[in-house]
Scaffold this motif. Structure first.
Motif, mmCIF file in Angstrom:
data_model
loop_
_atom_site.group_PDB
_atom_site.id
_atom_site.type_symbol
_atom_site.label_atom_id
_atom_site.label_comp_id
_atom_site.label_asym_id
_atom_site.label_seq_id
_atom_site.Cartn_x
_atom_site.Cartn_y
_atom_site.Cartn_z
ATOM 1 N N ASP A 289 0.853 -1.192 0.000
ATOM 2 C CA ASP A 289 0.000 0.000 0.000
ATOM 3 C C ASP A 289 0.897 1.254 0.000
ATOM 4 O OD1 ASP A 289 -1.612 2.104 0.888
ATOM 5 O OD2 ASP A 289 -2.743 0.833 2.262
ATOM 6 N N GLU A 290 0.668 2.145 -0.966
ATOM 7 C CA GLU A 290 1.577 3.299 -1.069
ATOM 8 C C GLU A 290 1.473 4.233 0.138
ATOM 9 O OE1 GLU A 290 -0.999 2.989 -3.272
ATOM 10 O OE2 GLU A 290 -2.136 4.859 -3.222
ATOM 11 N N ASN A 291 0.439 4.022 0.974
ATOM 12 C CA ASN A 291 0.329 4.839 2.187
ATOM 13 C C ASN A 291 1.372 4.454 3.237
ATOM 14 O OD1 ASN A 291 -1.890 6.510 1.437
ATOM 15 N ND2 ASN A 291 -3.256 4.755 1.719
ATOM 16 N N HIS A 318 -0.016 6.513 6.321
ATOM 17 C CA HIS A 318 -1.161 7.426 6.298
ATOM 18 C C HIS A 318 -2.394 6.682 6.773
ATOM 19 C CE1 HIS A 318 0.519 10.872 3.684
ATOM 20 N NE2 HIS A 318 1.400 10.416 4.542
HETATM 21 C C1 LIG Z 1 -4.314 5.443 1.050
HETATM 22 O O1 LIG Z 1 -4.997 6.354 1.884
HETATM 23 C C2 LIG Z 1 -5.966 7.097 1.183
HETATM 24 C C3 LIG Z 1 -6.510 8.167 2.115
HETATM 25 O O2 LIG Z 1 -6.347 7.838 3.448
HETATM 26 C C4 LIG Z 1 -7.054 6.151 0.677
HETATM 27 O O3 LIG Z 1 -8.024 6.893 -0.028
HETATM 28 C C5 LIG Z 1 -6.398 5.129 -0.248
HETATM 29 O O4 LIG Z 1 -7.362 4.190 -0.661
HETATM 30 C C6 LIG Z 1 -5.262 4.433 0.462
HETATM 31 N N1 LIG Z 1 -4.568 3.585 -0.490
HETATM 32 C C7 LIG Z 1 -4.585 2.262 -0.421
HETATM 33 C C8 LIG Z 1 -3.828 1.519 -1.473
HETATM 34 O O5 LIG Z 1 -5.163 1.690 0.479
#
Ligand SMILES: *[C@@H]1O[C@H](CO)[C@@H](O)[C@H](O)[C@H]1NC(C)=O
Ligand SMILES: Cc1cc2nc3c(=O)[nH]c(=O)nc-3n(C[C@H](O)[C@H](O)[C@H](O)COP(=O)(O)OP(=O)(O)OC[C@H]3O[C@@H](n4cnc5c(N)ncnc54)[C@H](O)[C@@H]3O)c2cc1C
Ligand SMILES: *[C@@H]1O[C@H](CO)[C@@H](O)[C@H](O)[C@H]1NC(C)=O
Ligand SMILES: *[C@@H]1O[C@H](CO)[C@@H](O)[C@H](O)[C@H]1NC(C)=O
Ligand SMILES: *[C@@H]1O[C@H](CO)[C@@H](O)[C@H](O)[C@H]1NC(C)=O
Ligand SMILES: *[C@@H]1O[C@H](CO)[C@@H](O)[C@H](O)[C@H]1NC(C)=O
Ligand SMILES: *[C@@H]1O[C@H](CO)[C@@H](O)[C@H](O)[C@H]1NC(C)=O
Ligand SMILES: *[C@@H]1O[C@H](CO)[C@@H](O)[C@H](O)[C@H]1NC(C)=O
Ligand SMILES: *[C@@H]1O[C@H](CO)[C@@H](O)[C@H](O)[C@H]1NC(C)=O
Length: 544
Positions: A289-291, A318
């Motif tokens: 997950d890039e977050n 994130h």
């Molecule tokens: C990353 O975080 C954002 C906002 O918090 C979210 O909309 C997005 O789906 C997340 N990305 C993944 C790959 O989960």
């Protein structure tokens, strides 16, 4: 001004042309006094400002100003070449005057924003020593945030800490992708790329520039519209030092959650280290997950007089701690990350955390222009990895860390993937995109001047050993981790020549094929090579 348009040679022939480094120099011998008199007569002072804007070695403040942003003690010694004048403009007209007078007196300019250049190129010139000046942009450091349009204008002399602080004052939900060290300058970092914890989500700093103001070799102030898209392309990652002095950048602010979750943990690596921790990291860090962005650093440390290998693992997520722990358990169980090792905080506060302000310091600490990391003297190199490095090879690399003083040699790894895979190699000069799993940063630090050769040759040996396992043809290198080992221009003050072939050795490592487009831009905007340094883009020889 009449533009020098002339037929640009098709790139496949570029290598056969030689470029000349020539200045229009006054016949008389240079003295700093000539330059200063010129400056004084072309600078208008505002009545309220009484500060000097230039310093010569005769001024008592000269060495304080010169030393103030030197990050690498390798360039701190009495024997390091020093500029004949340091100019600290607080108005863009002072930048114009500096260029005008430098041209008039055949003086070379080095531009310094945060002074973090790995080879000291913003304040050291290895050639033309008596005839160079430093323009230090520390006082051009204003930041103006527009929450409504999610953008900001930031001057080059601001530090990342000053930028983050200003964003944090205005918004809890906006951020900007750039490095985590708060004392790094905006000017150098944005101009060379700018990698940080937001890069897997939003790309580099240079991917998020909307406009810029540059003073060119003619002393004109140009914005995106008047500089043209080719120059605007070049200064976003191609190193503006080859093209002019960028005074200000307009940036796109990006959404960040109200709080992020962070950690910074140390793990003893004595037992099975690479087979577990690093083996997994190599296979997951660019794909998760890039977050979630997880950096690792390997170094030795001493514990009860025993030297042990340790891994420092730092990350930003994130989202909340619960979700972070869940994700880490799934993707990176070998780390065994614990809830008490994770903290939720505002995005801007995470820079206090990563810069080791952990005693309840207020955000003001980000405004301190001095780094908390004692970099001592250092030499670093970088690599890009496309296939996981075999465990036994990495084991050998880690073994080499013991050859250096405890805690002074490091291997850092920074994950790619995410947004970096989506941006084309030629969108901006920074070309290291899809296909790269991660970047390696090989680094050694030491104290004192005596043993430089020994330590530098250690990091060269490590780099050499790594050769078969990293990118090749070219062996890619990150421009912001500048390394003069990979080749330099053959600079002599008068009549020094560099063939494009010679420059392409280092140029393609940093920029791949974008190097040839950078040459075209350089040839258009600075055909006489006024802005030059050991690794600046050379112009093509003008064909009459
Ligand atoms: C990353 O975080 C954002 C906002 O918090 C979210 O909309 C997005 O789906 C997340 N990305 C993944 C790959 O989960
Ligand atoms: C402790 C430390 C931590 C770092 N962390 C990161 C990181 O997390 N991510 C990352 O991507 N990089 C990182 N870097 C590398 C850093 O991005 C580069 O060294 C960057 O070039 C530093 O910018 P500066 O303005 O501080 O440097 P300077 O030394 O002032 O400038 C660097 C180069 O840019 C030129 N230049 C500077 N300002 C201008 C301008 N306004 N116009 C034209 N040319 C200019 C200079 O002449 C010089 O060639 C780090 C470096 C250090 C020392
Ligand atoms: C510095 O001082 C010396 C000796 O007093 C003088 O000759 C020289 O001109 C001065 N240089 C500048 C740039 O003021
Ligand atoms: C600046 O650094 C040089 C070289 O290390 C040193 O000789 C000088 O004393 C320093 N000046 C100040 C004011 O710290
Ligand atoms: C210039 O910068 C110095 C050091 O950061 C600061 O002390 C000084 O007040 C600044 N001057 C102006 C005019 O901004
Ligand atoms: C060493 O690694 C292997 C897998 O590569 C694992 O099965 C084993 O449990 C590890 N041993 C220790 C002591 O961590
Ligand atoms: C030192 O080693 C002991 C025993 O292996 C370990 O429990 C401790 O955490 C180590 N200390 C540090 C600072 O790494
Ligand atoms: C700035 O940081 C340096 C290095 O950590 C420290 O020595 C200095 O006291 C700090 N200055 C202020 C004003 O806090
Ligand atoms: C680099 O490695 C090669 C082959 O492994 C070796 O022949 C060469 O001598 C090495 N060079 C240096 C500078 O260590």
């Amino acid at each position: 001004m009449k533009m020098n348009f002339f037929p640009l040679i098709s790139l496949s022939f570029a290598q056969i042309f030689v470029s000349l480094f020539s200045f229009s120099i006054e016949a008389s011998a240079y003295t700093p006094q000539d330059f200063i008199e010129c400056l004084a007569s072309h600078v208008s002072y505002s009545a309220s400002l009484h500060e000097p804007i230039f310093y010569t070695p005769n001024d008592s403040a000269y060495s304080t100003v010169l030393n103030s942003s030197i990050q690498n003690d390798r360039f701190f010694s009495p024997s390091t070449p020093k500029p004949s004048v340091i100019i600290t403009p607080f108005h863009v007209s002072h930048v114009q005057a500096t260029i005008y007078c430098a041209k008039k007196h055949g003086v070379q300019i080095r531009t310094r924003s945060g002074g973090h250049d790995y080879e000291g190129l913003s304040y050291v010139s290895y050639f033309n020593v008596p005839r160079y000046v430093v323009i230090d942009l520390r006082n051009l450091s204003s930041v103006s945030i527009d929450v409504e349009s999610k953008s900001a204008w930031v001057q080059s002399g601001a530090t990342l800490g000053e930028l983050y602080y200003a964003i944090g004052q205005k918004s809890e939900n906006l951020g900007f992708p750039a490095g985590d060290c708060h004392s790094v300058g905006v000017g150098g970092q944005f101009g060379g790329g700018g990698y940080g914890y937001l890069t897997r989500i939003y790309g580099l700093s240079a991917d998020n520039i909307l406009d810029a103001k540059i003073v060119d070799a003619e002393g004109r102030i140009l914005d995106r519209k008047s500089m043209g898209e080719d120059l605007f392309w070049a200064i976003r990652g191609g190193g503006p030092a080859s093209f002019g002095i960028v005074v200000e950048w307009k940036i796109r602010l990006v959404p960040v959650p109200k709080t992020v979750a962070v950690f910074d943990v140390w793990r003893n690596m004595e037992h099975n280290a690479t087979k577990t921790l690093f083996h997994r990291w190599q296979r997951c860090a660019d794909k998760v997950d890039e977050n979630l962005t997880v950096y690792m650093t390997f170094q030795t440390s001493s514990n009860d007089s025993k030297i042990v290998l340790e891994a420092n693992v730092r990350g930003t997520f994130h989202g909340g701690v619960d979700k972070l722990l869940e994700l880490m358990k799934k993707e990176f169980p070998e780390l065994g990350l614990q809830g008490q090792e994770c903290f939720e905080m505002r995005w801007v506060e995470s820079f206090l955390f990563f810069n080791l302000f952990r005693n309840g310091e207020s955000l003001d600490a980000l405004l301190n222009r001095t780094s908390n990391f004692n970099m001592l003297s250092f030499k670093a190199k970088s690599d890009f990895v496309k296939e996981p490095i075999p465990d036994n090879v990495f084991e050998t690399m880690l073994g080499m860390l013991y050859e250096e003083d405890v805690g002074r040699a490091m291997i850092y790894v920074f994950p790619y993937g995410g947004k970096m895979n989506e941006i084309s190699e030629s969108a901006i000069p920074f070309p290291h995109r899809a296909g790269n799993l991660y970047m390696i940063h090989h680094l050694v630090k030491w104290e004192g001047e005596e043993e430089e050769e020994k330590h530098v040759s250690w990091v060269r040996r490590l780099y050499n050993y790594t050769t078969p396992y990293v990118s090749e043809n070219p062996r890619a290198t990150y421009f912001n981790f500048k390394d003069l080992d990979i080749g330099t221009n053959n600079l002599k003050y008068e009549g020094g020549t560099t063939s494009i072939t010679q420059a392409s050795i280092w140029g393609t490592k940093y920029f791949k094929n974008n190097f040839y487009r950078l040459i075209q831009v350089k040839t258009r905007v600075d055909p006489t090579n006024f802005f030059t340094n050991e690794q600046s883009i050379p112009p093509l020889l003008r064909i009459e």
